[in-house]
Design a protein around this motif. Structure first.
Motif, mmCIF file in Angstrom:
data_model
loop_
_atom_site.group_PDB
_atom_site.id
_atom_site.type_symbol
_atom_site.label_atom_id
_atom_site.label_comp_id
_atom_site.label_asym_id
_atom_site.label_seq_id
_atom_site.Cartn_x
_atom_site.Cartn_y
_atom_site.Cartn_z
ATOM 1 N N CYS A 114 0.837 -1.201 0.000
ATOM 2 C CA CYS A 114 0.000 0.000 0.000
ATOM 3 C C CYS A 114 0.876 1.258 0.000
ATOM 4 C CB CYS A 114 -0.911 0.009 1.223
ATOM 5 S SG CYS A 114 -2.023 -1.367 1.218
ATOM 6 N N VAL A 121 2.286 1.877 -3.405
ATOM 7 C CA VAL A 121 1.326 2.485 -4.333
ATOM 8 C C VAL A 121 1.249 3.983 -4.082
ATOM 9 C CG1 VAL A 121 -1.102 2.598 -5.008
ATOM 10 C CG2 VAL A 121 -0.050 0.388 -4.607
ATOM 11 N N GLY A 122 1.118 4.335 -2.790
ATOM 12 C CA GLY A 122 1.053 5.749 -2.440
ATOM 13 C C GLY A 122 2.278 6.500 -2.920
ATOM 14 N N LEU A 123 3.441 5.885 -2.699
ATOM 15 C CA LEU A 123 4.705 6.498 -3.096
ATOM 16 C C LEU A 123 4.757 6.739 -4.606
ATOM 17 C CD1 LEU A 123 7.555 7.185 -1.908
ATOM 18 C CD2 LEU A 123 8.261 4.926 -2.686
ATOM 19 N N LEU A 172 2.361 6.952 -6.733
ATOM 20 C CA LEU A 172 1.388 7.956 -7.160
ATOM 21 C C LEU A 172 1.841 9.365 -6.807
ATOM 22 C CD1 LEU A 172 -2.210 6.647 -6.625
ATOM 23 C CD2 LEU A 172 -1.242 7.698 -8.646
ATOM 24 N N THR A 173 2.436 9.488 -5.618
ATOM 25 C CA THR A 173 2.899 10.816 -5.209
ATOM 26 C C THR A 173 4.020 11.289 -6.133
ATOM 27 O OG1 THR A 173 2.440 10.024 -2.982
ATOM 28 C CG2 THR A 173 3.498 12.166 -3.162
ATOM 29 N N SER A 226 2.651 12.386 -9.339
ATOM 30 C CA SER A 226 1.913 13.644 -9.208
ATOM 31 C C SER A 226 2.842 14.849 -9.360
ATOM 32 C CB SER A 226 1.218 13.736 -7.851
ATOM 33 O OG SER A 226 0.352 12.670 -7.692
ATOM 34 N N MET A 233 -1.918 13.139 -17.153
ATOM 35 C CA MET A 233 -2.933 12.252 -16.574
ATOM 36 C C MET A 233 -2.748 10.803 -17.017
ATOM 37 S SD MET A 233 -6.348 12.816 -18.776
ATOM 38 C CE MET A 233 -6.729 11.084 -18.942
ATOM 39 N N TRP A 234 -2.190 10.607 -18.209
ATOM 40 C CA TRP A 234 -1.967 9.223 -18.652
ATOM 41 C C TRP A 234 -0.930 8.533 -17.790
ATOM 42 C CZ3 TRP A 234 -5.533 7.147 -21.285
ATOM 43 C CH2 TRP A 234 -6.274 7.897 -22.196
ATOM 44 N N VAL A 252 -0.434 9.205 -14.577
ATOM 45 C CA VAL A 252 -1.131 8.882 -13.326
ATOM 46 C C VAL A 252 -1.967 7.621 -13.507
ATOM 47 C CG1 VAL A 252 -2.871 9.672 -11.693
ATOM 48 C CG2 VAL A 252 -1.189 11.283 -12.572
ATOM 49 N N MET A 253 -2.717 7.612 -14.611
ATOM 50 C CA MET A 253 -3.594 6.472 -14.871
ATOM 51 C C MET A 253 -2.784 5.180 -15.002
ATOM 52 S SD MET A 253 -6.385 6.196 -17.837
ATOM 53 C CE MET A 253 -7.385 7.474 -17.144
ATOM 54 N N VAL A 272 -1.807 3.895 -11.626
ATOM 55 C CA VAL A 272 -2.919 3.300 -10.876
ATOM 56 C C VAL A 272 -3.258 1.916 -11.402
ATOM 57 C CG1 VAL A 272 -5.339 3.523 -10.258
ATOM 58 C CG2 VAL A 272 -3.890 5.534 -10.267
ATOM 59 N N VAL A 273 -3.317 1.751 -12.709
ATOM 60 C CA VAL A 273 -3.814 0.468 -13.220
ATOM 61 C C VAL A 273 -2.755 -0.619 -13.332
ATOM 62 C CG1 VAL A 273 -5.840 1.405 -14.373
ATOM 63 C CG2 VAL A 273 -3.714 1.222 -15.628
ATOM 64 N N GLU A 326 0.726 -3.573 -9.293
ATOM 65 C CA GLU A 326 0.164 -4.754 -8.628
ATOM 66 C C GLU A 326 1.123 -5.220 -7.535
ATOM 67 O OE1 GLU A 326 -2.724 -6.162 -9.153
ATOM 68 O OE2 GLU A 326 -3.365 -4.957 -10.860
ATOM 69 N N PRO A 327 0.652 -6.102 -6.618
ATOM 70 C CA PRO A 327 1.529 -6.494 -5.506
ATOM 71 C C PRO A 327 2.840 -7.157 -5.929
ATOM 72 C CG PRO A 327 -0.720 -7.093 -5.031
ATOM 73 C CD PRO A 327 -0.702 -6.623 -6.443
ATOM 74 N N PHE A 350 -1.197 10.424 -1.279
ATOM 75 C CA PHE A 350 -0.463 9.308 -0.689
ATOM 76 C C PHE A 350 -1.339 8.519 0.281
ATOM 77 C CE2 PHE A 350 2.176 7.476 2.623
ATOM 78 C CZ PHE A 350 3.097 6.768 1.887
ATOM 79 N N SER A 371 -3.042 4.821 -0.467
ATOM 80 C CA SER A 371 -2.609 3.685 0.361
ATOM 81 C C SER A 371 -3.803 3.015 1.021
ATOM 82 C CB SER A 371 -1.627 4.156 1.435
ATOM 83 O OG SER A 371 -0.508 4.726 0.845
ATOM 84 N N THR A 380 -5.905 1.132 -1.504
ATOM 85 C CA THR A 380 -5.211 -0.091 -1.916
ATOM 86 C C THR A 380 -5.320 -1.148 -0.843
ATOM 87 O OG1 THR A 380 -3.630 1.253 -3.120
ATOM 88 C CG2 THR A 380 -3.016 -1.014 -2.740
ATOM 89 N N LEU A 436 -7.909 6.243 -8.948
ATOM 90 C CA LEU A 436 -7.680 6.871 -10.251
ATOM 91 C C LEU A 436 -8.312 8.257 -10.305
ATOM 92 C CD1 LEU A 436 -6.613 6.274 -13.104
ATOM 93 C CD2 LEU A 436 -8.872 5.482 -13.687
#
Lengths: 498, 498
Positions: free
Chosen positions: A71, A74-76, A78-79, A82, A99-100, A102-103, A106-107, A110-111, B158, B162, B165, B186
């Motif tokens: 988790c 993922v946050g890292l 995304l930040t 950004s 935005m692409w 960012v998208m 997100v998609v 995975e773990p 962030f 998290s 997720t 997203l």
């Protein structure tokens, strides 16, 4: 009842005012009261649900801290992505198309590394392929006149989307490029259709592809550098753990049957848990398949090369499931209503326990082989031990048969049958549960050989090294076998005393 | 070898020229030739792969034409949504954001109604929730000064990413809103981050939500109106088919064991296929779970109400898998190396076949109950029949036990044992396979009762009607039982003649 004498039901709230008199607090009646009750119920229900959710979440986090790390990753990611919006120079470079990126993060995040790589590759390839094709179709459509252009574009969207969707339904293709096919449809319809309006098509395509590459590279960096979880490694550990669980189940199953009122009463809960271990093997097929599927995308890591034979792990898993089916049947023997005669149990317990313990040792050694990725010659020794235990069990079963015709008992068998003389009055019905158990044990031993073969095949294709400290291990294992035999003999004697 | 006398290896190509003489065609040598060969190999390899792919695709399409229909539906939905680009009034309405509608169609359109509805709901709810939250966070951040704004936004991205997720990793939440959580992340990062630059935030949010609603409505319309495939209906049929397969496997298993050289030789392939039927039951757990999961999103359709108890189907599936484990053990008895004595086989064949045939009739009746969704009182009759067959088998097993001590045989048993008098010299080892088979059959009968209970629970919670033509069915079933008994007697007699 007269209206003046209504009995007041419920609690009466009274407040003592400063002058000593008291006032009754009239409760909000009717609608307001009901509404308040409903709201209170809703809030407490919601609070309870949130509390339960948090409790479960804590349990999950405590059980597998790597989930929490995922988790945070993922946050890292995304930040970081950004930052493209927040920092002027980066934003000027890619513009609104950030935005692409960012998208993408997100998609595709995975773990496991394998799944992320699979999605990244699929996303990049699907986007490229669809982009080129869309530009081509667009060029062709623009040559066919203004009237036919929408028709050509519409038909191409229809045909390609249908074909790509169909390819997703093909099981072998699905595992390789299911996500890519979706991205293909997405990009194709998007570029082909918006190309009709947006005239700077190449600029758009260039920006989109560069942002996707930024997003995927960022994901790959974060997933591989911050506490990476490898699908291959997971599959490897899962198989090893499942083998151990299988061995535990087998052990507990047999000892519990023959040693029902035995010494292991205070660790009963633990034994129960161990007994249920085979269920993990039964239910891990889907996990194994997806891990093997993602494992092949992973680069060389730890003990594993790029082209490690992950498919072979699936074969091992399948052969283990075959054993687990038998253990399931075995565990139903324990709970069976038909009780076996104690005398028969005593007669067969020693050899049955030997079969189960030698089988479980063989499985444990296989687990060790897979775990350390070192060939072990001890496996052959243990399988030999297992087979001789099976032979012994079969002899014991045969010796039971002399009960049918005591007159045919040869001299040398007299001694053996002496100890079961007392059983001649046992009806066959009381033989059946033990005999069934024994033949399932024999079947399990046969199936373990299939596991051995599968592991040997893996050792061959993954080029396992030969264990260096084999000799010390061999002598150790021989000691162990002797001590186990003594233990079983002890148990059997204890049983006979009962 | 001298260079002049080189033997030409390979084919020599000659061409006859118009004047009658012939010319040798010198093959392109060296690099060009090798390149050509490599290219030829590549092309033929590719062609072969494409051909194999098309062949497999054709097989898939022929096997399940609904897959083709699904592909056409995807194409149709995408073409319709593309109209938003091609038609001026529609394009003017939503502008460049029409791409969100295209994207929605691509990602939410799934083969079954349930899965599509699940994704639609998740997409809409996730977008709404994240949009509101993002606007709120944005408002708060804009109040905190220009310097802290990016920090607040970054921290919120962030934290929320998290947390969302993490909620995806909770198994019970995963089945309900896994996709929604992804859309939440997203949308939140997208709106929160782009809100920092794009000042017309509400316009953006409004357009995005309206295009998503256009896309999802279109998907829902197409998926529900054009040959809909319902997850619930699929689960229902899967369970019914699996029951039939289980019954077939059981039948074939028992008859093959007792009637090895019997009449069914020319339909051997079909029987083999039937025998393997239980494997479908073993491997259908994941499919059942996902279908039950999507089924609860579906509105009332066909025989099913909105809140049809789909979870109960999972219980039925689990109890069927327990039976399948036993059938797996049974099928290993058939292939066992230990051959049973023919005389014992003969003695037990009648009652074993009766247990297997009555068990399979019970399963078939359960399949019929689930299929027609009508309670059937015949199930009790058949279960009674099965239990009495089990009792008979147990008696037959008991009668074998008098072989151990012929002196204890009571007068009334003399007749029964007469036919197995010949077996008194059979060693116990040759009893074991049949006895094991018999006890597995008894265990299967026990487990079938669990299936019966699960189906009864379903009948209760789904309020199955009572079958109207019960009486005619009851008399039919009685006739059938009698005829089956006659058939088994015939088989047994034939076996005894062998």
């Amino acid at each position: 009842m007269s209206p003046g004498k209504e009995v007041f039901k419920g609690v009466e709230w009274r407040i003592r005012v400063a002058d000593g008199s008291s006032e009754v607090l009239v409760p909000a009646t009717g609608f307001a009261r009901k509404t308040w009750r409903v709201i209170k119920g809703l809030i407490s229900g919601l609070a309870l649900k949130v509390w339960m959710f948090l409790k479960r979440a804590w349990a999950i986090a405590a059980n597998d801290p790597r989930k929490v790390i995922h988790c945070i990753k993922v946050g890292l990611a995304l930040t970081i992505v950004s930052l493209f919006y927040f920092m002027r120079p980066l934003y000027d470079g890619v513009g609104r198309n950030a935005m692409w990126a960012v998208m993408t993060v997100v998609v595709v995040f995975e773990p496991t590394v394998g799944e992320t790589l699979y999605k990244c590759m699929n996303r990049v390839c699907g986007t490229f392929l669809a982009g080129f094709l869309a530009v081509g179709v667009h060029w062709f459509a623009s040559r066919s006149g203004e009237r036919f252009e929408p028709l050509v574009m519409g038909a191409s969207v229809f045909l390609l989307a249908s074909a790509a969707t169909f390819s997703r339904l093909n099981p072998s293709a699905k595992s390789l490029f299911d996500y890519g096919a979706m991205i293909f449809i997405l990009t194709f319809s998007f570029v082909a259709v918006s190309g009709y309006r947006v005239h700077k098509l190449f600029d758009l395509a260039h920006q989109r592809i560069s942002t996707i590459i930024i997003g995927t590279s960022l994901c790959i960096l974060v997933i591989m550098l911050v506490c990476p979880i490898w699908s291959g490694q997971e599959l490897h550990s899962l198989i090893v753990h499942n083998m151990d669980k299988l061995a535990d189940s087998l052990d507990v199953c047999a000892t519990r049957y023959f040693n029902h009122s035995g010494e292991c009463t205070n660790s009963n809960e633990e034994a129960d848990k161990k007994l249920q271990g085979y269920k993990c093997v039964l239910s891990s097929k889907a996990t194994e398949e997806s891990m093997a599927n993602f494992g092949r995308w992973e680069p060389s890591h730890g003990q594993f090369n790029f082209r490690h034979p992950w498919k072979q792990y699936l074969k091992i898993g399948a052969s283990m499931r075959c054993c687990a089916y038998c253990i399931e049947a075995l565990s139903s023997c324990i709970n069976s209503e038909n009780k076996a005669a104690e005398s028969i149990k005593k007669h067969l317990s020693s050899s049955c326990l030997k079969v189960s313990s030698s089988s479980s040792s063989a499985i444990r050694e296989l687990a060790e082989t897979v775990k350390t990725m070192k060939k072990s010659s001890i496996v052959d020794l243990l399988v030999g031990e297992m087979n001789s235990a099976v032979q012994e069990l079969q002899n014991d079963l045969k010796s039971l048969s002399y009960l049918l015709n005591p007159s045919t008992t040869p001299e040398k068998k007299k001694l053996e049958t002496a100890c079961i003389e007392a059983t001649t009055t046992v009806p066959l019905m009381e033989f059946i549960p033990v005999v069934t158990l024994a033949s399932i044990l024999i079947e399990i031993a046969v199936r373990i050989e299939a596991v051995v073969d599968a592991v040997e095949e893996l050792a061959k294709s993954a080029e396992f090294r030969i264990d260096d400290d084999d000799k010390s291990k061999q002598s150790k294992i021989k000691d162990k076998i002797v001590s186990e035999e003594e233990k079983i003999e002890g148990t059997t004697k204890a049983l006979q005393r009962v």
